[in-house]
Design a protein around this motif. Structure first.
Motif, PDB file in Angstrom:
ATOM      1  N   ILE A 111       0.847  -1.187   0.000  1.00 18.62           N
ATOM      2  CA  ILE A 111       0.000   0.000   0.000  1.00 18.62           C
ATOM      3  C   ILE A 111       0.884   1.240   0.000  1.00 18.62           C
ATOM      4  N   PRO A 112       0.972   1.949  -1.110  1.00 21.28           N
ATOM      5  CA  PRO A 112       1.790   3.170  -1.136  1.00 21.28           C
ATOM      6  C   PRO A 112       1.121   4.303  -0.380  1.00 21.28           C
ATOM      7  N   MET A 113       1.920   5.201   0.133  1.00 24.93           N
ATOM      8  CA  MET A 113       1.391   6.378   0.822  1.00 24.93           C
ATOM      9  C   MET A 113       2.409   7.508   0.747  1.00 24.93           C
ATOM     10  N   ALA A 114       1.881   8.724   0.716  1.00 30.58           N
ATOM     11  CA  ALA A 114       2.722   9.926   0.718  1.00 30.58           C
ATOM     12  C   ALA A 114       2.224  10.856   1.805  1.00 30.58           C
ATOM     13  N   MET A 115       3.157  11.518   2.476  1.00 29.56           N
ATOM     14  CA  MET A 115       2.790  12.394   3.593  1.00 29.56           C
ATOM     15  C   MET A 115       3.281  13.806   3.343  1.00 29.56           C
ATOM     16  N   ALA A 116       2.493  14.776   3.816  1.00 26.56           N
ATOM     17  CA  ALA A 116       2.867  16.184   3.681  1.00 26.56           C
ATOM     18  C   ALA A 116       2.158  16.987   4.763  1.00 26.56           C
ATOM     19  N   ASN A 117       2.688  18.140   5.083  1.00 29.01           N
ATOM     20  CA  ASN A 117       2.039  19.072   6.002  1.00 29.01           C
ATOM     21  C   ASN A 117       1.282  20.115   5.189  1.00 29.01           C
ATOM     22  N   ILE A 118       0.006  20.293   5.492  1.00 28.29           N
ATOM     23  CA  ILE A 118      -0.851  21.150   4.673  1.00 28.29           C
ATOM     24  C   ILE A 118      -1.678  22.081   5.551  1.00 28.29           C
ATOM     25  N   GLU A 119      -2.361  23.003   4.893  1.00 24.46           N
ATOM     26  CA  GLU A 119      -3.377  23.833   5.533  1.00 24.46           C
ATOM     27  C   GLU A 119      -4.737  23.347   5.057  1.00 24.46           C
ATOM     28  N   THR A 126      -9.759  27.270  10.257  1.00 20.62           N
ATOM     29  CA  THR A 126      -8.602  26.971   9.409  1.00 20.62           C
ATOM     30  C   THR A 126      -7.509  26.380  10.288  1.00 20.62           C
ATOM     31  N   LYS A 127      -6.969  25.246   9.866  1.00 18.56           N
ATOM     32  CA  LYS A 127      -5.915  24.593  10.620  1.00 18.56           C
ATOM     33  C   LYS A 127      -4.677  24.483   9.738  1.00 18.56           C
ATOM     34  N   SER A 128      -3.544  24.924  10.271  1.00 17.35           N
ATOM     35  CA  SER A 128      -2.295  24.915   9.519  1.00 17.35           C
ATOM     36  C   SER A 128      -1.377  23.800  10.015  1.00 17.35           C
ATOM     37  N   ASP A 129      -0.431  23.429   9.153  1.00 17.76           N
ATOM     38  CA  ASP A 129       0.592  22.435   9.484  1.00 17.76           C
ATOM     39  C   ASP A 129      -0.025  21.111   9.935  1.00 17.76           C
ATOM     40  N   MET A 130      -1.045  20.672   9.212  1.00 16.62           N
ATOM     41  CA  MET A 130      -1.695  19.402   9.500  1.00 16.62           C
ATOM     42  C   MET A 130      -1.048  18.276   8.686  1.00 16.62           C
ATOM     43  N   SER A 131      -0.893  17.120   9.286  1.00 14.45           N
ATOM     44  CA  SER A 131      -0.326  15.978   8.582  1.00 14.45           C
ATOM     45  C   SER A 131      -1.370  15.400   7.629  1.00 14.45           C
ATOM     46  N   PHE A 132      -0.999  15.280   6.373  1.00 10.63           N
ATOM     47  CA  PHE A 132      -1.906  14.784   5.337  1.00 10.63           C
ATOM     48  C   PHE A 132      -1.291  13.530   4.720  1.00 10.63           C
ATOM     49  N   VAL A 133      -2.097  12.477   4.595  1.00 10.59           N
ATOM     50  CA  VAL A 133      -1.632  11.213   4.027  1.00 10.59           C
ATOM     51  C   VAL A 133      -2.423  10.925   2.765  1.00 10.59           C
ATOM     52  N   GLY A 134      -1.712  10.791   1.654  1.00  8.80           N
ATOM     53  CA  GLY A 134      -2.334  10.351   0.413  1.00  8.80           C
ATOM     54  C   GLY A 134      -2.041   8.877   0.214  1.00  8.80           C
ATOM     55  N   THR A 135      -3.078   8.058   0.060  1.00  5.25           N
ATOM     56  CA  THR A 135      -2.871   6.618   0.002  1.00  5.25           C
ATOM     57  C   THR A 135      -3.989   5.961  -0.792  1.00  5.25           C
ATOM     58  N   THR A 136      -4.137   4.658  -0.662  1.00  9.07           N
ATOM     59  CA  THR A 136      -5.117   3.908  -1.436  1.00  9.07           C
ATOM     60  C   THR A 136      -6.290   3.488  -0.559  1.00  9.07           C
ATOM     61  N   ALA A 161     -10.326   5.121  -8.294  1.00  5.85           N
ATOM     62  CA  ALA A 161     -10.138   5.017  -9.740  1.00  5.85           C
ATOM     63  C   ALA A 161     -10.597   6.289 -10.451  1.00  5.85           C
ATOM     64  N   LYS A 162     -11.660   6.900  -9.943  1.00  6.13           N
ATOM     65  CA  LYS A 162     -12.189   8.127 -10.553  1.00  6.13           C
ATOM     66  C   LYS A 162     -11.499   9.386 -10.035  1.00  6.13           C
ATOM     67  N   LYS A 163     -10.587   9.196  -9.075  1.00  2.00           N
ATOM     68  CA  LYS A 163      -9.904  10.324  -8.429  1.00  2.00           C
ATOM     69  C   LYS A 163     -10.911  11.310  -7.835  1.00  2.00           C
ATOM     70  N   SER A 164     -11.905  10.753  -7.180  1.00  2.00           N
ATOM     71  CA  SER A 164     -12.941  11.580  -6.559  1.00  2.00           C
ATOM     72  C   SER A 164     -12.349  12.419  -5.433  1.00  2.00           C
ATOM     73  N   PRO A 165     -12.756  13.672  -5.313  1.00  2.00           N
ATOM     74  CA  PRO A 165     -12.222  14.557  -4.257  1.00  2.00           C
ATOM     75  C   PRO A 165     -12.869  14.283  -2.902  1.00  2.00           C
ATOM     76  N   VAL A 166     -12.469  13.184  -2.278  1.00  2.00           N
ATOM     77  CA  VAL A 166     -13.016  12.812  -0.972  1.00  2.00           C
ATOM     78  C   VAL A 166     -11.871  12.713   0.028  1.00  2.00           C
ATOM     79  N   VAL A 167     -12.218  12.842   1.295  1.00  3.22           N
ATOM     80  CA  VAL A 167     -11.195  12.832   2.340  1.00  3.22           C
ATOM     81  C   VAL A 167     -11.777  12.218   3.607  1.00  3.22           C
ATOM     82  N   VAL A 168     -10.915  11.548   4.371  1.00  5.74           N
ATOM     83  CA  VAL A 168     -11.266  11.020   5.682  1.00  5.74           C
ATOM     84  C   VAL A 168     -10.477  11.815   6.720  1.00  5.74           C
TER      85      VAL A 168
END
Length: 202
Positions: A111-119, A126-136, A161-168
């Protein structure tokens, strides 16, 4: 020949007289004992709490979960590799690397994943410097991060597959972004893009 044996009352009275005559020494001795015992109790409690926290974190990941990171993040002594040369080298896995791992390690989930700090923004905060994980879509079940009952769901294979703009969202972040309303179905803004909240993970 008679041997005098002091009674218990005599011993108590003698001890009280000694304490009363040496009040400063008694107070300092008592204070030292209290501080010592309290320190031991606190250190033991902190150690037990830390051990429980670490154990819970590993239990949450699962006994058969391994994280693999590219590059050399540890030095030869087992610590983090903080050499100046590594600060200018950005290493990441490619899709070819993921395919190679899947071929080499069968009967496992890669399972690949990428991490970044985002707003991240909502209509309430508004929350800054939040840990964001992009994965499958498999990450939620593999990492034991699936939302609990009445907290929505993880995103699906079709949405991926559709690259839907959803988030958990995590529970704490969801509470801060939507303090008075249910976040499910609401919109958040991440890097200028609207994303729909489909779940709140533990």
């Amino acid at each position: 020949m008679f041997r005098l044996k002091p009674s218990l009352d005599d011993l108590i009275k003698s001890s009280l007289r000694s304490i009363w005559k040496n009040k400063s020494r008694t107070i300092l001795t008592s204070l030292g004992i209290i501080i010592g015992v309290t320190s031991v109790i606190l250190l033991t409690s902190i150690g037990n709490g830390l051990q429980s926290y670490i154990t819970d974190q590993f239990d949450a990941l699962g006994a058969n979960t391994v994280f693999v990171a590219p590059g050399k993040i540890f030095n030869d002594k087992g610590g983090f590799n903080n050499s100046p040369s590594n600060r200018f080298v950005i290493t990441s896995f490619s899709l070819d690397d993921i395919s190679t791992l899947k071929r080499a390690i069968r009967q496992t989930e890669i399972i690949p994943m990428a991490m970044a700090n985002i707003e991240i923004k909502s209509t309430k905060a508004t929350k800054s410097d939040m840990s964001f994980v992009g994965t499958t879509y498999q990450f939620g079940s593999a990492a034991n991060r699936l939302p609990e009952a009445n907290n929505g769901r993880w995103f699906t294979e079709e949405e991926q597959a559709k690259k839907s703009p959803v988030v958990v969202l995590g529970y704490t972040l969801a509470s801060e972004l939507f303090p008075t309303t249910n976040p499910l179905g609401k919109q958040v803004i991440i890097k200028g893009k609207n994303m729909r909240v489909v779940g709140v993970a533990k």
